[in-house]
Write a protein that holds these residues in place. Structure first.
Motif, mmCIF file in Angstrom:
data_model
loop_
_atom_site.group_PDB
_atom_site.id
_atom_site.type_symbol
_atom_site.label_atom_id
_atom_site.label_comp_id
_atom_site.label_asym_id
_atom_site.label_seq_id
_atom_site.Cartn_x
_atom_site.Cartn_y
_atom_site.Cartn_z
ATOM 1 N N ASP A 166 0.714 4.359 -2.889
ATOM 2 C CA ASP A 166 0.462 5.653 -2.555
ATOM 3 C C ASP A 166 1.819 6.539 -3.113
ATOM 4 O O ASP A 166 1.379 7.676 -3.439
ATOM 5 C CB ASP A 166 0.391 5.787 -1.099
ATOM 6 N N GLN A 167 3.248 6.056 -2.775
ATOM 7 C CA GLN A 167 4.029 6.943 -3.241
ATOM 8 C C GLN A 167 4.266 7.167 -4.843
ATOM 9 O O GLN A 167 4.488 8.269 -5.186
ATOM 10 C CB GLN A 167 5.396 6.169 -2.840
ATOM 11 N N ARG A 195 -6.662 3.826 -10.465
ATOM 12 C CA ARG A 195 -5.880 2.453 -9.663
ATOM 13 C C ARG A 195 -6.760 1.462 -9.581
ATOM 14 O O ARG A 195 -7.874 1.627 -9.292
ATOM 15 C CB ARG A 195 -5.719 3.405 -8.249
ATOM 16 N N LYS A 198 1.682 9.693 -5.889
ATOM 17 C CA LYS A 198 2.181 11.231 -5.790
ATOM 18 C C LYS A 198 3.183 11.736 -6.595
ATOM 19 O O LYS A 198 3.489 13.063 -6.518
ATOM 20 C CB LYS A 198 2.628 11.281 -4.133
ATOM 21 N N ASN A 224 0.911 -1.069 -0.134
ATOM 22 C CA ASN A 224 0.003 0.073 0.087
ATOM 23 C C ASN A 224 0.847 1.292 0.040
ATOM 24 O O ASN A 224 0.414 2.227 -0.717
ATOM 25 C CB ASN A 224 -0.708 -0.209 1.239
ATOM 26 N N SER A 225 2.041 0.989 0.674
ATOM 27 C CA SER A 225 2.807 2.696 0.809
ATOM 28 C C SER A 225 3.486 2.692 -0.486
ATOM 29 O O SER A 225 3.485 3.858 -0.848
ATOM 30 C CB SER A 225 3.694 2.314 1.826
ATOM 31 N N GLU A 278 -2.897 11.146 -10.629
ATOM 32 C CA GLU A 278 -3.019 9.751 -10.586
ATOM 33 C C GLU A 278 -4.443 9.615 -11.599
ATOM 34 O O GLU A 278 -5.378 10.456 -11.239
ATOM 35 C CB GLU A 278 -3.453 9.281 -9.122
#
Length: 294
Positions: free
Chosen positions: A133-134, A144, A137, A129-130, A141
């Protein structure tokens, strides 16, 4: 005391000693019976424990299926529009390396005013998940998607089958070491080879599942401002989707018809006009000669 009394006393003592000895023997034999039964039960338990090694079907313990103990395969995809595809691709590679993963695929396209990159990442499951998200950014976007698949039952089944197959292989090897004839030796060697092959296949499947659960797959699509994203998945469904599809089909059909008509028009002019003139001349000739005939 006379001799008869002394003799009676001695005989009584001997009888009492004999009775005591008989009681001791019966007590000893009674105490030995539970020990023998216990030994028999221990032997039976040992035989039951040895049964799984011979491939016997025994009920297995229920596996630990808590949420934190389940085997989950994570797959995801993300589409991001960035100003510079090359620079963003380098950042994606750095994010993957920083999370303990790696790049398993990298496909890039560049053209006149547009560039795209399709990068596939393998990331540890706990960083999934991290990382998504990175990457999101890095720019704007646009799409997803995250999918999960629970393979806990497959993992448990493979573990049980591998354990049974290992026990069967060890049993086959023991029998092979005790083979007495050439026929038995050949048959047991063939059986051991077959069991080794089955075990290798099961272990290969287990390694594949372990790889999928340990490392998640993320597909990153990078687009520059001029690139056009395939919007096929964004079309509406139901009546509106059918109406849009029918209208698009009508436009395509009209385009094809006009194309064919444009291709045939020169031939129609080149052949049709002379044919029409010849037809008109024949009709006039017939009208002139028709009254002269009776």
């Amino acid at each position: 005391m006379n001799k008869r009394g002394l003799t009676a006393v001695l005989l009584s003592g001997l009888l009492l000693a004999g009775c005591g000895a008989d009681d001791s023997d019966s007590t000893a034999s009674s105490a030995a019976e539970p020990a023998v039964a216990q030994a028999d039960r221990a032997g039976g338990a040992a035989a039951e424990k040895a049964a799984p090694a011979a491939g016997a079907d025994v009920p297995a313990q229920a596996p630990n299926l808590r949420v934190d103990q389940r085997s989950i395969v994570y797959t995801g995809s993300i589409t991001v529009r960035v100003d510079d595809v090359t620079a963003a691709a380098a950042q994606v590679t750095g994010i993957a390396a920083g999370s303990g993963g790696f790049v398993s695929g990298d496909e890039r396209h560049s053209g006149t005013g547009s560039a795209t990159a399709n990068i596939q990442l393998r990331i540890p499951a706990d960083k999934f998940n991290s990382v998504v998200d990175q990457v999101g950014k890095l720019g704007k976007e646009e799409n997803r998607g995250i999918n999960t698949e629970d393979v806990t039952e497959q993992v448990v089944d493979l573990d049980a089958r591998i354990a049974v197959q290992k026990a069967r292989l060890e049993s086959g090897k023991r029998l092979l070491a005790e083979a007495k004839s050439l026929d038995d030796l050949v048959m047991l060697e063939r059986e051991v080879a077959s069991r080794e092959s089955d075990l290798a296949s099961l272990e290969g499947k287990k390694r594949r599942l372990d790889d999928l659960t340990a490392l998640s797959t993320i597909t990153v699509v990078l687009l520059d401002p001029e690139a056009v994203r395939d919007a096929g998945d964004d079309e509406p469904a139901g009546f509106l989707g059918g109406l849009a599809g029918g209208w698009n089909a009508l436009l395509i059909s009209m385009g094809v018809l006009l194309t064919v008509l444009g291709a045939l028009l020169p031939w129609m002019i080149a052949i049709g006009v002379p044919a029409w003139l010849i037809l008109q001349g024949v009709r006039r000739y017939r009208r002139r000669t028709a009254p002269a005939n009776p």
